[in-house]
Design an enzyme around this catalytic site. Structure first.
Site, short mmCIF file in Angstrom:
data_model
loop_
_atom_site.label_atom_id
_atom_site.label_comp_id
_atom_site.label_asym_id
_atom_site.label_seq_id
_atom_site.Cartn_x
_atom_site.Cartn_y
_atom_site.Cartn_z
N GLU A 427 -68.55 -50.55 -81.19
CA GLU A 427 -68.91 -49.19 -80.78
C GLU A 427 -69.85 -48.58 -81.82
OE1 GLU A 427 -64.92 -47.73 -80.51
OE2 GLU A 427 -64.47 -49.38 -79.14
N ALA A 471 -63.97 -50.27 -75.73
CA ALA A 471 -62.95 -51.16 -75.15
C ALA A 471 -62.69 -52.25 -76.19
CB ALA A 471 -63.44 -51.75 -73.83
N GLU A 472 -61.63 -52.06 -76.98
CA GLU A 472 -61.43 -52.93 -78.14
C GLU A 472 -61.04 -54.35 -77.73
OE1 GLU A 472 -60.56 -49.76 -77.89
OE2 GLU A 472 -61.70 -48.87 -79.53
N GLN A 494 -64.05 -49.86 -84.58
CA GLN A 494 -64.56 -48.67 -85.26
C GLN A 494 -63.58 -48.09 -86.29
OE1 GLN A 494 -65.87 -45.10 -82.84
NE2 GLN A 494 -67.82 -45.96 -83.54
N PHE A 495 -62.32 -48.03 -85.93
CA PHE A 495 -61.27 -47.57 -86.84
C PHE A 495 -60.05 -48.47 -86.63
CE2 PHE A 495 -63.79 -43.79 -86.09
CZ PHE A 495 -63.84 -43.16 -87.32
N ASP A 497 -57.14 -47.64 -86.62
CA ASP A 497 -56.21 -46.88 -85.76
C ASP A 497 -56.38 -47.24 -84.28
OD1 ASP A 497 -55.75 -44.24 -87.88
OD2 ASP A 497 -57.53 -45.47 -88.07
N ILE A 499 -57.30 -50.35 -83.09
CA ILE A 499 -57.36 -51.81 -82.90
C ILE A 499 -56.35 -52.27 -81.84
CG2 ILE A 499 -55.62 -52.50 -84.63
CD1 ILE A 499 -57.69 -54.64 -85.56
N PRO A 501 -55.56 -51.75 -78.61
CA PRO A 501 -55.86 -52.34 -77.29
C PRO A 501 -56.26 -53.82 -77.39
CG PRO A 501 -56.96 -50.22 -77.52
CD PRO A 501 -56.39 -50.57 -78.87
N HIS A 542 -56.95 -41.43 -88.13
CA HIS A 542 -58.10 -41.95 -88.88
C HIS A 542 -57.66 -42.37 -90.28
CE1 HIS A 542 -59.95 -39.51 -85.70
NE2 HIS A 542 -60.93 -40.38 -85.77
#
Ligand SMILES: Cc1ncc(C[n+]2csc(CCOP(=O)(O)OP(=O)(O)O)c2C)c(N)n1
Length: 742
Positions: A427, A471-472, A494-495, A497, A499, A501, A542
């Site tokens: 992302e 969409a992880e 991206q974070f 937090d 991860i 999915p 975060h």
């Protein structure tokens, strides 16, 4: 169109009785129809044999492909084994047989033999994996194969555009992976209608549609997912209706018990894909004449009348009647064919039952690459002498004082220059998806929410560095498919937090590809993940840590640098090694004054599993990593200043593997140990280290092993709360002093 090899024992059978051998049935010759029947019948009889063997307790599990044989064989006839790529479902016995797998090979998996080519006795039967046929190792979770097939389809296209990516280069992971592609190759993924309820299915449709990928989705709809009927699974009970709005697809809804109709549909879908028009979607109505598996009794939820209705559509019987009706085989020749299949199966069963099991001592084999060990000295290089770099204004700048963010960006850039197999997505990682804005110099570009990938799209192009949807699972699943084919995806979540999915892919897929296929496949790739708190306002979503969730997964390397130089060296090792790596980057450390360093050049590497002694000492060993390192260092320096207590501070740098030798040597010297980490205290990373110290170094200890970590709650927004929750310098100071004085 691919033809399967006719069984030589049956050669001429058609001609003996057929007045018109040249007649074609939806593109299939009469000989091919006989071959198709032989494969369908073999598949059914093999299921029946396995069921018997299970009842005799000679195999340990059985799940059948009964009822799915016609569409399976049709798919195989329309595609090419070893050329196209396949992500089958567990019902796809007939597909695999028609592509070239043998009944004997399948039975070897049933008995769990050492020579089982799919898994060496590691997976249940019907978990197909045949590298020579491009049938990629499958698992048990319904639907987790789908996103990987997207990555597989993307790879063919990428390698065609970047032929240099296929080169085998000695010295890194590329040496051990053949990268082969074909301009018109197609990937087939199949699933049940039940599996289409998984979110990953929809994430895969998104990408396949958006990128016009040469990927065929085959939904084998037998109307049941164990006992759950299709109308409960999805609104309206028809998957075709639900997916019909996706652009660029060729759609077919067919009777999957009809071989020739199925073949014709596949031929059209394959032509659409090979021509580069986009993906195909084949919704095949099939039946499930047996219960879900041998552990299920469908009479508990399906009445006789329904099962009789299914029986009237049985594809094997239908095909038999078709061959007789068309005069392709008469009863005598049909019996001859069936007897031959039965005799061959008996042989295969007899042989498989004699096959030896795997040796118990092999259980740890192929968790990681046996070819390339990232803990070896080959991954230990020195930083280059001070290099000058040109600043954007053209002035030469002394190249010192680079932040962790700078050196991660520089490492990514250097590695992308060196290795065309590397692709990067996630992302916001691109500079600007609307690349005309960049070309017209209307915008500067973003390159990540933390700017770690800034400038990479501009330098390497939009097919090597690009944005993904939010969409992880999609990011990790596609990366897994690409890495399986030989690319080196270096993707970003991206974070930390967010991860979660991707957890199915991260726990059950990526790290298991090598082990479960007994080294038949592997998927070395890198996932960069910003992690951690101490942000003042980062709050719950975060600031999370949670590394121990991942160090608990065999097959995954977990790295957590605390300073710029280590980040550069470890990231390069992560990229060049032959295993999947979770690369955790602490957000608070990205631009800290602590741990800045000069640019170490394009070949600097730090091996995995080698800790660094940040501060030598003799009184207490403190084992830590990440953002706790600078905090523990402050505490250690103060303790020495104020109390003369000398702390030995160990930065682990990689969490899996971790450097037990350095820990043990230190604890033997100091007789006192603290494990400090930012994550919540209970069940955390420190528990393992503390347990191992208690287990192996008990006789050296003069004090209990202590842990310093976050309180067992989430990180709150208000700074007073955040400071209370996360371990601070004062907490470390206090516990260090207590342990030293114990
Ligand atoms: C993610 C996941 N959830 C649940 C299961 C248990 N399970 C195994 S098969 C199955 C039904 C699948 O139905 P469908 O996709 O329609 O395929 P079918 O068995 O009918 O061919 C379920 C729920 C699983 N394997 N994976």
């Amino acid at each position: 169109m691919a033809t399967t090899k006719a069984d030589p024992k049956l050669a001429g059978v058609a001609n003996e009785i057929s007045p018109d051998p040249g007649k074609s049935y939806d593109g299939l010759t009469r000989q091919q129809l006989i071959d198709a029947y032989r494969l369908m019948y073999t598949s059914r009889r093999l299921d029946d044999r396995e069921i018997k063997l299970k009842r005799q307790q000679k195999i340990f599990f059985q799940i059948s492909g009964a009822g799915h044989e016609a569409v399976n064989v049709a798919a195989a006839f329309a595609l090419k084994a070893g050329y196209d790529w396949f992500y089958p479902y567990y019902r796809d016995r007939a597909l695999c047989l028609a592509l070239g797998a043998t009944p004997y090979e399948m039975l070897l998996q049933g008995v769990g033999a050492a020579d089982d080519p799919s898994s060496g006795g590691r997976q249940m039967p019907s978990h197909w994996s045949y590298p020579r046929l491009n049938i990629v190792t499958g698992s048990s979770p319904t639907g987790s194969q789908i996103l990987q097939s997207v990555g597989c389809a993307e790879t063919g296209r990428y390698v065609e555009a970047h032929p240099a990516a296929a080169q085998k280069v000695p010295g890194d992971y590329r040496q051990f992976k053949e990268v082969v592609s074909h301009g018109d190759e197609v990937t087939l993924v199949s699933l049940g209608e039940g599996a289409s309820s998984e979110g990953e299915f929809w994430e895969a449709l998104n990408t396949a549609s958006n990128r016009r990928l040469p990927l065929i989705f085959l939904v084998e709809d037998n109307e049941y997912a164990i006992s759950v009927p299709v109308e409960v699974q999805m609104p309206g009970g028809n998957i075709s209706r639900l997916v019909s709005g996706f652009p660029n697809f060729h759609f077919e809804e067919i009777d999957g018990t009809d071989l020739t109709a199925s073949y014709a549909a596949f031929a059209r879908a394959v032509a659409h894909c090979r021509a580069g028009h986009g993906p195909g979607f084949i919704h095949a109505h099939v039946i499930r004449p047996y219960s879900h598996s041998l552990s299920d009794d469908e009479r508990l939820y399906r009445p006789d009348v329904e099962r009789q209705h299914d029986a009237a559509r049985d594809p094997v019987t239908r095909m038999q009647l078709f061959l007789i009706r068309e005069g392709i085989l008469d009863e005598k020749n049909l019996n001859r064919l069936e007897k031959q299949v039965d005799d061959d199966l008996q042989d295969a069963v007899d042989h498989a039952l004699q096959a030896g099991p795997p040796r118990a001592e092999t259980v740890m084999r192929y968790i990681y690459s046996a070819d390339l060990d990232p803990t070896s000295p080959a991954f230990e290089t020195q930083p280059a002498a001070q290099v000058e770099t040109a600043a954007p204004d053209g002035k030469k700048t002394a190249n010192h004082n680079k932040t962790m963010a700078d050196l991660i960006n520089a490492t990514l850039r250097d590695e992308m220059r060196r290795d065309e197999r590397i692709v990067m997505f996630g992302e916001d990682v691109a500079d600007c998806s609307r690349e005309e804005y960049l070309k017209q110099k209307l915008v500067k570009g973003k390159g990540g929410v933390f700017k770690l990938t800034a400038g990479l799209q501009v330098e390497f192009g939009s097919d090597r560095v690009f944005n993904s949807a939010i969409a992880e699972a999609n990011i990790v699943g596609r990366a897994t498919g690409m890495a399986t084919r030989g690319l080196k995806p270096v993707v970003e979540i991206q974070f930390f937090d967010y991860i979660w999915p991707a957890m199915m892919q991260l726990r059950n897929e990526l790290p298991l590809i090598r082990w479960r296929s007994n080294n038949g496949f592997s998927a070395p790739c890198v996932m960069r993940v910003p992690i951690g708190g101490y942000l003042t306002g980062g709050a719950i979503y975060h600031s999370q840590c949670g590394e121990s969730v991942f160090t608990h997964i065999p097959g995954l390397r977990v790295v957590f640098p605390s300073n710029a130089l280590d980040a550069a060296g470890l990231l390069r090792t992560a990229i060049r090694c032959d295993d999947p790596v979770l690369f955790l980057e602490h957000k608070r450390l990205y631009r800290e004054p602590y741990g800045r360093a000069p640019y170490p050049g394009p070949d600097y590497m730090v091996p995995f599993g080698k800790a660094r002694i940040v501060h030598p000492g003799t009184n207490v060993s403190v084992i830590t990593y990440g953002a706790v390192v600078p905090r523990a260092l402050q505490a250690a320096q103060r303790l020495e200043r104020e109390h003369g207590i000398k702390i030995e501070l160990i930065d682990l740098r990689t969490l899996s593997p971790f450097d037990w030798q350095t820990i043990a040597a230190s604890v033997k010297k100091t007789s006192r140990a603290i494990v400090a980490y930012e994550d919540t205290l209970s069940w955390g990373y420190g528990a393992e280290i503390a347990a191992r110290i208690a287990d192996e170094l008990f006789q050296y200890l003069d004090a209990p092993v202590r842990r310093v970590a976050a309180k067992d709650t989430f990180v709150a927004y208000q700074p007073i709360l955040e400071n209370t929750i996360l371990p601070q310098v004062e907490d470390l100071f206090r516990v260090m002093k207590e342990v030293a004085e114990y």
